[in-house]
Design an enzyme around this catalytic site. Structure first.
Site, PDB file in Angstrom:
ATOM      1  N   ARG A 120      43.006  47.887  36.579  1.00  0.00           N
ATOM      2  CA  ARG A 120      42.312  48.209  35.341  1.00  0.00           C
ATOM      3  C   ARG A 120      40.989  47.454  35.305  1.00  0.00           C
ATOM      4  O   ARG A 120      40.731  46.593  36.129  1.00  0.00           O
ATOM      5  CB  ARG A 120      43.185  47.869  34.128  1.00  0.00           C
ATOM      6  CG  ARG A 120      43.779  46.468  34.259  1.00  0.00           C
ATOM      7  CD  ARG A 120      43.881  45.687  33.033  1.00  0.00           C
ATOM      8  NE  ARG A 120      42.637  45.517  32.332  1.00  0.00           N
ATOM      9  CZ  ARG A 120      41.712  44.602  32.636  1.00  0.00           C
ATOM     10  NH1 ARG A 120      41.857  43.769  33.676  1.00  0.00           N
ATOM     11  NH2 ARG A 120      40.607  44.502  31.930  1.00  0.00           N
ATOM     12  N   GLY A 121      40.195  47.765  34.255  1.00  0.00           N
ATOM     13  CA  GLY A 121      38.842  47.215  34.201  1.00  0.00           C
ATOM     14  C   GLY A 121      37.949  48.233  34.907  1.00  0.00           C
ATOM     15  O   GLY A 121      38.279  48.683  36.018  1.00  0.00           O
ATOM     16  N   ALA A 122      36.834  48.586  34.247  1.00  0.00           N
ATOM     17  CA  ALA A 122      36.024  49.699  34.746  1.00  0.00           C
ATOM     18  C   ALA A 122      35.627  49.563  36.227  1.00  0.00           C
ATOM     19  O   ALA A 122      35.867  50.490  37.018  1.00  0.00           O
ATOM     20  CB  ALA A 122      34.803  49.872  33.850  1.00  0.00           C
ATOM     21  N   ARG A 169      42.185  58.465  33.795  1.00  0.00           N
ATOM     22  CA  ARG A 169      41.743  57.831  32.537  1.00  0.00           C
ATOM     23  C   ARG A 169      40.345  58.384  32.190  1.00  0.00           C
ATOM     24  O   ARG A 169      39.517  58.544  33.085  1.00  0.00           O
ATOM     25  CB  ARG A 169      41.672  56.294  32.673  1.00  0.00           C
ATOM     26  CG  ARG A 169      43.046  55.657  32.883  1.00  0.00           C
ATOM     27  CD  ARG A 169      42.983  54.139  32.793  1.00  0.00           C
ATOM     28  NE  ARG A 169      42.866  53.704  31.415  1.00  0.00           N
ATOM     29  CZ  ARG A 169      42.640  52.434  31.065  1.00  0.00           C
ATOM     30  NH1 ARG A 169      42.499  51.505  31.980  1.00  0.00           N
ATOM     31  NH2 ARG A 169      42.561  52.103  29.787  1.00  0.00           N
ATOM     32  N   GLN A 210      45.454  42.232  27.269  1.00  0.00           N
ATOM     33  CA  GLN A 210      44.658  41.818  28.442  1.00  0.00           C
ATOM     34  C   GLN A 210      44.070  40.420  28.256  1.00  0.00           C
ATOM     35  O   GLN A 210      43.870  39.688  29.223  1.00  0.00           O
ATOM     36  CB  GLN A 210      43.515  42.827  28.694  1.00  0.00           C
ATOM     37  CG  GLN A 210      43.970  44.167  29.222  1.00  0.00           C
ATOM     38  CD  GLN A 210      44.212  45.170  28.100  1.00  0.00           C
ATOM     39  OE1 GLN A 210      44.546  44.802  26.981  1.00  0.00           O
ATOM     40  NE2 GLN A 210      44.084  46.442  28.406  1.00  0.00           N
ATOM     41  N   ASP A 242      33.138  49.782  29.212  1.00  0.00           N
ATOM     42  CA  ASP A 242      33.653  50.882  30.032  1.00  0.00           C
ATOM     43  C   ASP A 242      32.646  52.008  30.189  1.00  0.00           C
ATOM     44  O   ASP A 242      32.713  52.789  31.132  1.00  0.00           O
ATOM     45  CB  ASP A 242      34.953  51.415  29.441  1.00  0.00           C
ATOM     46  CG  ASP A 242      36.061  50.421  29.721  1.00  0.00           C
ATOM     47  OD1 ASP A 242      36.146  49.414  29.005  1.00  0.00           O
ATOM     48  OD2 ASP A 242      36.801  50.622  30.704  1.00  0.00           O
ATOM     49  N   ASN A 277      34.108  49.818  24.726  1.00  0.00           N
ATOM     50  CA  ASN A 277      34.884  48.766  25.383  1.00  0.00           C
ATOM     51  C   ASN A 277      36.256  48.734  24.714  1.00  0.00           C
ATOM     52  O   ASN A 277      36.536  49.492  23.766  1.00  0.00           O
ATOM     53  CB  ASN A 277      34.174  47.414  25.275  1.00  0.00           C
ATOM     54  CG  ASN A 277      34.817  46.360  26.161  1.00  0.00           C
ATOM     55  OD1 ASN A 277      35.100  46.604  27.340  1.00  0.00           O
ATOM     56  ND2 ASN A 277      35.106  45.189  25.618  1.00  0.00           N
ATOM     57  N   LYS A 278      37.102  47.868  25.189  1.00  0.00           N
ATOM     58  CA  LYS A 278      38.486  47.762  24.704  1.00  0.00           C
ATOM     59  C   LYS A 278      38.578  47.809  23.190  1.00  0.00           C
ATOM     60  O   LYS A 278      37.749  47.200  22.503  1.00  0.00           O
ATOM     61  CB  LYS A 278      39.083  46.468  25.253  1.00  0.00           C
ATOM     62  CG  LYS A 278      40.501  46.173  24.875  1.00  0.00           C
ATOM     63  CD  LYS A 278      41.458  47.327  25.113  1.00  0.00           C
ATOM     64  CE  LYS A 278      41.402  47.870  26.531  1.00  0.00           C
ATOM     65  NZ  LYS A 278      42.105  49.190  26.645  1.00  0.00           N
TER      66      LYS A 278
HETATM   67  O1  MRU Z   1      42.098  49.374  29.406  1.00  0.00           O
HETATM   68  P1  MRU Z   1      41.423  48.384  30.325  1.00  0.00           P
HETATM   69  O2  MRU Z   1      42.173  47.113  30.465  1.00  0.00           O
HETATM   70  O3  MRU Z   1      41.049  49.009  31.636  1.00  0.00           O
HETATM   71  O4  MRU Z   1      40.073  48.041  29.556  1.00  0.00           O
HETATM   72  C1  MRU Z   1      39.181  47.159  30.179  1.00  0.00           C
HETATM   73  C2  MRU Z   1      38.020  46.797  29.354  1.00  0.00           C
HETATM   74  O5  MRU Z   1      37.854  47.226  28.231  1.00  0.00           O
HETATM   75  C3  MRU Z   1      36.999  45.907  30.018  1.00  0.00           C
HETATM   76  O6  MRU Z   1      36.345  45.120  29.074  1.00  0.00           O
HETATM   77  C4  MRU Z   1      35.955  46.760  30.759  1.00  0.00           C
HETATM   78  O7  MRU Z   1      36.560  47.716  31.567  1.00  0.00           O
HETATM   79  C5  MRU Z   1      35.038  45.919  31.573  1.00  0.00           C
HETATM   80  S1  MRU Z   1      35.830  45.160  32.956  1.00  0.00           S
HETATM   81  C6  MRU Z   1      34.624  44.316  33.794  1.00  0.00           C
END
Ligand code: MRU
Length: 352
Positions: free
Chosen positions: A53-55, A96, A203, A244, A254-255
């Site tokens: 996970r994480g973009a 996703r 997270q 994201d 973002n999250k």
């Molecule tokens: O649902 P996730 O855990 O993939 O969401 C991640 C985030 O919102 C992060 O802040 C974003 O992807 C940046 S990661 C460098």
């Protein structure tokens, strides 16, 4: 930087065994287990279930994932090879919807196929391997540069609040929002970091507080609804988050919960910084309204992390995984090419 936590790669490729190796982030912080994935279904599942996970890490996983699909293709002429490639691409892209890095990486891999279309299928496969490796390697470099630029905005001893996890395991290495924290920590800056737990998938609790604690950073875990009191107490000098997808006007997805933190930051006069590799800025998405927001199963809110359900079975739920922070709440967007300031429509257009 030499912190041992930075050695945990979120995504690796074992080309000899045709395996995508993923650190299963759903098991952290209790277990550090690597999964060895060989099928497209298991790679899709790992992205959907946030094992990876994480973009940026999603982008890297999809680059290697589509490479493996292409490598295992039995097609020996271009048209049928490309047909299979497009099917695998559409499949991975459906895992996703919000993080643009998924589509960015897959599009980049498709451009590699088309650029090499006059070559043999075997040569195209080799070019795809180089491209997937480049996506990974460039991200490490990009994150380091984001960290260097972002550190110029921070001072020793600052209190810093972060939401979700934009750390080393969300990227190839270093993270985006956490990169300046690692760099500053190495220089002895003595930051005091507050990590929002980040419900519902935690997270911040499971990943950010684990990463930073492992590195020896002074980190304090708080529930999401404690950000306001921590700010009011005067303990937060800056907020750092990842993203994201950034739209062409600077609105940033973002999250879930990030936009609330941005509104609080404005209220308390605290700078709010978004850390974005260029691969996360989508100039084809005009504004935040055009960013697709992932809706996830409601069970994640009341079942996923609890020994027993903590809400009645069958309760109505609403579980958006992301929200959009309006550009006018963002003090600066930090990229590998430098720091962008409002008006973002102009600063982003200039960058591209
Ligand atoms: O649902 P996730 O855990 O993939 O969401 C991640 C985030 O919102 C992060 O802040 C974003 O992807 C940046 S990661 C460098």
């Amino acid at each position: 930087m030499s912190f041992s936590v930075l050695e945990f790669a979120a995504v690796k490729l074992d080309d000899e065994k045709s395996e995508l190796i993923i650190l299963d982030q759903t098991l952290l912080p209790n277990e550090t287990k690597y999964l060895h994935l060989t099928t497209q279904e298991s790679i899709w599942e790992a992205i959907y279930k946030l094992r990876v996970r994480g973009a940026p890490a999603i982008g890297i996983a999809s680059g290697y994932g589509i490479y493996l699909a292409a490598k295992l293709s039995r097609a020996d002429e271009f048209e049928s090879f490309y047909d299979e490639f497009k099917k695998a691409k559409a499949y991975l892209a459906s895992a996703r919807p919000t993080a643009v890095n998924l589509f960015w990486a897959l599009d980049r891999m498709e451009r590699c196929v088309l650029t090499n279309k006059e070559k043999s299928v075997n040569e195209i496969k080799k070019a795809l391997l180089s491209e997937a490796n480049a996506i990974r390697d460039e991200d490490e470099e990009v994150c380091r540069k984001i960290g260097e630029h972002a550190l110029t905005l921070l001072k020793p001893g600052m209190g810093i609040l972060t939401h979700c996890n934009a750390g080393t395991i969300a990227t190839a290495k270093y993270g985006t929002a956490l990169a300046p924290i690692y760099l500053g920590h190495e220089k002895g800056y003595g930051f005091k970091v507050f990590a929002d737990e980040t419900r519902p998938l935690l997270q911040g609790a499971r990943l950010t507080s684990w990463e930073l604690k492992e590195a020896g950073v002074d980190v304090t875990l708080i529930c999401d609804n404690m950000a306001s009191i921590v700010m009011k107490n005067g303990w937060v000098d800056a907020v750092v988050v990842g993203c994201d997808r950034v739209a062409a006007n600077g609105d940033a997805a973002n999250k879930i919960g990030t936009s609330g933190v941005a509104i609080l930051s404005k209220h308390y006069g605290i700078p709010f910084y978004v850390h974005a590799p260029l691969s996360t800025i989508d100039i084809n998405t005009p504004t935040g309204k055009d960013i697709p927001i992932e809706l996830r199963p409601g069970e994640e809110i009341y079942k996923a992390w609890y020994a027993k359900p903590m809400a009645p079975e069958g309760v109505n739920t609403y579980n958006p995984a992301f929200d959009v922070t309006d550009a006018d709440l963002i003090t600066a967007i930090i990229t590998e090419k430098g720091i962008l300031y409002p008006p973002y429509t102009e600063s982003i257009a200039e960058l591209f």
